[in-house]
Structure formats: C-alpha cells, structure tokens
Design a protein around this motif. Sequence first.
Motif, PDB file in Angstrom:
ATOM      1  N   LEU A  38     -16.724 -70.065  -6.686  1.00  0.00           N
ATOM      2  CA  LEU A  38     -16.152 -70.524  -5.423  1.00  0.00           C
ATOM      3  C   LEU A  38     -15.252 -71.736  -5.641  1.00  0.00           C
ATOM      4  CD1 LEU A  38     -19.277 -70.146  -3.112  1.00  0.00           C
ATOM      5  CD2 LEU A  38     -17.306 -68.622  -3.278  1.00  0.00           C
ATOM      6  N   LYS A  39     -15.617 -72.603  -6.562  1.00  0.00           N
ATOM      7  CA  LYS A  39     -14.754 -73.740  -6.902  1.00  0.00           C
ATOM      8  C   LYS A  39     -13.417 -73.240  -7.440  1.00  0.00           C
ATOM      9  CE  LYS A  39     -14.823 -77.959  -9.788  1.00  0.00           C
ATOM     10  NZ  LYS A  39     -13.960 -77.597 -10.922  1.00  0.00           N
ATOM     11  N   GLY A  40     -13.468 -72.185  -8.259  1.00  0.00           N
ATOM     12  CA  GLY A  40     -12.225 -71.603  -8.768  1.00  0.00           C
ATOM     13  C   GLY A  40     -11.357 -71.046  -7.658  1.00  0.00           C
ATOM     14  N   ILE A  41     -11.985 -70.485  -6.615  1.00  0.00           N
ATOM     15  CA  ILE A  41     -11.223 -69.968  -5.482  1.00  0.00           C
ATOM     16  C   ILE A  41     -10.561 -71.114  -4.726  1.00  0.00           C
ATOM     17  CG2 ILE A  41     -11.440 -68.809  -3.245  1.00  0.00           C
ATOM     18  CD1 ILE A  41     -13.610 -67.053  -4.527  1.00  0.00           C
ATOM     19  N   VAL A  42     -11.306 -72.217  -4.527  1.00  0.00           N
ATOM     20  CA  VAL A  42     -10.724 -73.387  -3.868  1.00  0.00           C
ATOM     21  C   VAL A  42      -9.547 -73.913  -4.686  1.00  0.00           C
ATOM     22  CG1 VAL A  42     -11.151 -75.727  -3.029  1.00  0.00           C
ATOM     23  CG2 VAL A  42     -12.932 -73.983  -2.804  1.00  0.00           C
ATOM     24  N   GLU A  43      -9.685 -73.949  -5.996  1.00  0.00           N
ATOM     25  CA  GLU A  43      -8.613 -74.450  -6.852  1.00  0.00           C
ATOM     26  C   GLU A  43      -7.430 -73.489  -6.902  1.00  0.00           C
ATOM     27  OE1 GLU A  43     -10.586 -75.227 -10.531  1.00  0.00           O
ATOM     28  OE2 GLU A  43     -11.289 -77.217  -9.898  1.00  0.00           O
ATOM     29  N   SER A  44      -7.664 -72.206  -6.627  1.00  0.00           N
ATOM     30  CA  SER A  44      -6.539 -71.273  -6.551  1.00  0.00           C
ATOM     31  C   SER A  44      -5.740 -71.494  -5.266  1.00  0.00           C
ATOM     32  CB  SER A  44      -7.030 -69.824  -6.626  1.00  0.00           C
ATOM     33  OG  SER A  44      -7.651 -69.422  -5.422  1.00  0.00           O
ATOM     34  N   ILE A  45      -6.384 -72.060  -4.253  1.00  0.00           N
ATOM     35  CA  ILE A  45      -5.673 -72.414  -3.027  1.00  0.00           C
ATOM     36  C   ILE A  45      -4.792 -73.629  -3.289  1.00  0.00           C
ATOM     37  CG2 ILE A  45      -5.952 -73.190  -0.636  1.00  0.00           C
ATOM     38  CD1 ILE A  45      -8.629 -71.646  -0.605  1.00  0.00           C
ATOM     39  N   TYR A  46      -5.375 -74.662  -3.889  1.00  0.00           N
ATOM     40  CA  TYR A  46      -4.613 -75.864  -4.246  1.00  0.00           C
ATOM     41  C   TYR A  46      -5.420 -76.680  -5.242  1.00  0.00           C
ATOM     42  CZ  TYR A  46      -2.303 -80.405  -3.850  1.00  0.00           C
ATOM     43  OH  TYR A  46      -1.657 -81.582  -4.133  1.00  0.00           O
ATOM     44  N   TRP A  47      -4.740 -77.140  -6.294  1.00  0.00           N
ATOM     45  CA  TRP A  47      -5.423 -77.948  -7.307  1.00  0.00           C
ATOM     46  C   TRP A  47      -4.472 -78.971  -7.887  1.00  0.00           C
ATOM     47  CZ3 TRP A  47      -4.457 -78.740 -12.544  1.00  0.00           C
ATOM     48  CH2 TRP A  47      -5.457 -79.450 -13.231  1.00  0.00           C
ATOM     49  N   SER A 124      -1.510 -74.770   2.154  1.00  0.00           N
ATOM     50  CA  SER A 124      -1.663 -73.730   1.134  1.00  0.00           C
ATOM     51  C   SER A 124      -2.678 -72.683   1.564  1.00  0.00           C
ATOM     52  CB  SER A 124      -2.093 -74.364  -0.198  1.00  0.00           C
ATOM     53  OG  SER A 124      -1.119 -75.281  -0.668  1.00  0.00           O
ATOM     54  N   LEU A 125      -3.757 -73.115   2.216  1.00  0.00           N
ATOM     55  CA  LEU A 125      -4.753 -72.172   2.724  1.00  0.00           C
ATOM     56  C   LEU A 125      -4.144 -71.250   3.768  1.00  0.00           C
ATOM     57  CD1 LEU A 125      -7.598 -71.043   3.094  1.00  0.00           C
ATOM     58  CD2 LEU A 125      -8.102 -72.993   4.583  1.00  0.00           C
ATOM     59  N   GLY A 128      -2.388 -68.427   2.284  1.00  0.00           N
ATOM     60  CA  GLY A 128      -3.155 -67.506   1.446  1.00  0.00           C
ATOM     61  C   GLY A 128      -3.382 -67.983   0.035  1.00  0.00           C
ATOM     62  N   GLY A 129      -3.131 -69.275  -0.232  1.00  0.00           N
ATOM     63  CA  GLY A 129      -3.358 -69.828  -1.566  1.00  0.00           C
ATOM     64  C   GLY A 129      -2.092 -69.879  -2.394  1.00  0.00           C
ATOM     65  N   ARG A 130      -2.115 -70.714  -3.411  1.00  0.00           N
ATOM     66  CA  ARG A 130      -0.950 -70.886  -4.285  1.00  0.00           C
ATOM     67  C   ARG A 130      -1.001 -70.002  -5.522  1.00  0.00           C
ATOM     68  NH1 ARG A 130       1.310 -77.016  -4.794  1.00  0.00           N
ATOM     69  NH2 ARG A 130       2.306 -77.099  -2.748  1.00  0.00           N
ATOM     70  N   ARG A 131      -2.187 -69.544  -5.883  1.00  0.00           N
ATOM     71  CA  ARG A 131      -2.324 -68.701  -7.068  1.00  0.00           C
ATOM     72  C   ARG A 131      -3.128 -67.458  -6.709  1.00  0.00           C
ATOM     73  NH1 ARG A 131      -5.221 -71.759 -11.492  1.00  0.00           N
ATOM     74  NH2 ARG A 131      -6.107 -73.028  -9.835  1.00  0.00           N
ATOM     75  N   ASP A 132      -3.169 -66.497  -7.618  1.00  0.00           N
ATOM     76  CA  ASP A 132      -3.967 -65.296  -7.402  1.00  0.00           C
ATOM     77  C   ASP A 132      -5.423 -65.684  -7.179  1.00  0.00           C
ATOM     78  OD1 ASP A 132      -1.734 -63.815  -7.770  1.00  0.00           O
ATOM     79  OD2 ASP A 132      -2.218 -63.134  -9.787  1.00  0.00           O
ATOM     80  N   THR A 133      -6.050 -65.013  -6.236  1.00  0.00           N
ATOM     81  CA  THR A 133      -7.456 -65.254  -5.932  1.00  0.00           C
ATOM     82  C   THR A 133      -8.267 -64.038  -6.338  1.00  0.00           C
ATOM     83  OG1 THR A 133      -6.820 -66.609  -4.039  1.00  0.00           O
ATOM     84  CG2 THR A 133      -9.102 -65.870  -4.129  1.00  0.00           C
ATOM     85  N   PHE A 134      -9.370 -64.270  -7.018  1.00  0.00           N
ATOM     86  CA  PHE A 134     -10.229 -63.154  -7.404  1.00  0.00           C
ATOM     87  C   PHE A 134     -11.684 -63.588  -7.339  1.00  0.00           C
ATOM     88  CE2 PHE A 134      -8.414 -65.267 -11.086  1.00  0.00           C
ATOM     89  CZ  PHE A 134      -9.516 -65.601 -11.840  1.00  0.00           C
ATOM     90  N   LEU A 135     -12.556 -62.604  -7.235  1.00  0.00           N
ATOM     91  CA  LEU A 135     -13.986 -62.831  -7.048  1.00  0.00           C
ATOM     92  C   LEU A 135     -14.720 -62.630  -8.360  1.00  0.00           C
ATOM     93  CD1 LEU A 135     -14.118 -61.008  -3.642  1.00  0.00           C
ATOM     94  CD2 LEU A 135     -14.879 -63.369  -3.950  1.00  0.00           C
ATOM     95  N   GLY A 136     -14.752 -63.665  -9.167  1.00  0.00           N
ATOM     96  CA  GLY A 136     -15.496 -63.617 -10.419  1.00  0.00           C
ATOM     97  C   GLY A 136     -14.682 -63.190 -11.614  1.00  0.00           C
ATOM     98  N   THR A 137     -14.001 -62.050 -11.517  1.00  0.00           N
ATOM     99  CA  THR A 137     -13.190 -61.545 -12.624  1.00  0.00           C
ATOM    100  C   THR A 137     -11.835 -61.087 -12.103  1.00  0.00           C
ATOM    101  OG1 THR A 137     -14.168 -59.336 -12.381  1.00  0.00           O
ATOM    102  CG2 THR A 137     -15.160 -60.793 -14.008  1.00  0.00           C
ATOM    103  N   ARG A 138     -10.866 -61.037 -13.003  1.00  0.00           N
ATOM    104  CA  ARG A 138      -9.486 -60.778 -12.617  1.00  0.00           C
ATOM    105  C   ARG A 138      -9.301 -59.449 -11.893  1.00  0.00           C
ATOM    106  NH1 ARG A 138      -5.200 -63.665 -11.606  1.00  0.00           N
ATOM    107  NH2 ARG A 138      -5.647 -64.965 -13.403  1.00  0.00           N
ATOM    108  N   GLU A 139     -10.082 -58.434 -12.261  1.00  0.00           N
ATOM    109  CA  GLU A 139      -9.880 -57.130 -11.624  1.00  0.00           C
ATOM    110  C   GLU A 139     -10.396 -57.066 -10.194  1.00  0.00           C
ATOM    111  OE1 GLU A 139     -13.764 -56.348 -14.061  1.00  0.00           O
ATOM    112  OE2 GLU A 139     -11.967 -57.611 -14.199  1.00  0.00           O
TER     113      GLU A 139
END
Length: 240
Positions: A38-47, A124-125, A128-139
């Motif tokens: 979940l921290k990675g998802i937040v950072e994909s929105i903005y970091w 950024s939220l 839809g975020g600044r970077r690709d968002t994924f749930l655990g793994t890239r696929e």
Amino acid sequence: MRNAIEFEVYGKYALFTDPLTKMGGEKLSYQVPTYQALKGIVESIYWKPTLLMVVDEVRIMEAIRMESKGIRPIEYGGGNTLANYTYLKDVRYQVRAHFIFNPHRPDMAFDRNEHKHHNILVRSLNAGGRRDTFLGTRECQAYVEPCVFGEDKGFYDNYDGEIHFGTMVHGINYPDETGRNEMEVRLWNPVMKNGIIQFIRPDQCTQIRKINYMNPKHFDDSNVEAVENLLNMLEEGGNQ
C-alpha cells in the motif's frame, strides 16, 4: 489528519506474495495487502525523497477470494517450467495515508514545504497517480481514485469478531528511511475488525530481520529540480 489522503484502489487481480511460498518457484498471495504494498501505491501517486509516506489503515471492501493460474516464469537460462500462482480476485480497498518529512534526509531540508507537497499529492490522486499502479506485482494492474474512507458498503462491515492473519511481512526498511546502512524486513501480526486493518508504524515493529548492507542515495537541489521539472512536464501533458 494533517497531510492526509483517502483513496480507493481496485483491480481484477492482486498478488501480495507470501515469501515462504517462493522457495519452490511458485507464489501464493497473502489474504490482505501488506503495508509495503500500500505504501508503494501511495508513492506511485506521488513521491519525493523529502517525504515519508505513512499508511494508517485499509478497509477490505470485497470478499476475500482466490484464483490459481498456471504461469510460465521467464527462465533466462532456458527451460519450460510451469508454476502455479495463486492470486486474490476482484479486489477493492479503501486506504487512508499521510506523509511526514523524512528526518533521515537532512540533504532535503530545503524542500520541506508541506502545503506544496500536499497540494501536488491531492492533484496527482485526482489524476489517477503519476506512475503505474499495481497490486503487489506488475501484472496486477490497479486503478486509484479519491474516496471518503468509510463510505460505501464493505463485505466485512458487520463481521462478528476479529480475523487474525498470523505473521505477515509488514514492510521493508531502507537506509534513507531509518538512518541505518542496512536493508531490513519487518514482520507483524495483523488483525481485521469490521473489515478494517489499522497498521502500526514501521518504527513500532519489534520483529525485524536484517537482509543486506546498503547505502542511501544522495540527493541535492540540482537533481531534485531536474526531476521536478520532468514531472511537471508530464503532468501538464496529461492534463491537455
């Protein structure tokens, strides 16, 4: 809460891998997302290296369901292995998080403007975020959008009692987040009450295992300014 955001993240599949299942080349997802995911998802929105993103709680909106798939992992040495990956299916989570300034990055003190960062985070939220968002793994592609934490109906809202998930990975400690030149993994024992898991902070985890020696990356105003200019150009392009 100060400098906070609330958002919903959802996708068709998620894979929050239990590291114990990777020994044989296969993967089995935890039943709920880890703090680190979940921290990675937040950072994909903005970091920014100036900030430390803190995940406060997650609300499980859909029933926990799993689906196994036959996967052919990439083997750079050749081979044609078939592995079973067990994913979570049709997931949707509400997340509450906030940021603080990273006390272990004195080199970024010049960039500590909370109003600027919070405004960019919210903007950024909304995009839809600044970077690709994924749930655990890239696929496992995911999508984020703003929400009000606690609104809408969740599957476990009126569940009678607590659900314990045993020992899970909480997250990973990096040198620029701890001040120690080590990479560490944190463990904890999450409990879900009425569909909500409240996370303890990383510094509250008592089960910590060292992984490797690592040095933090150094930033200064020159390379930060270059990154900011690039991100602003991308943001302006996406709004056209």
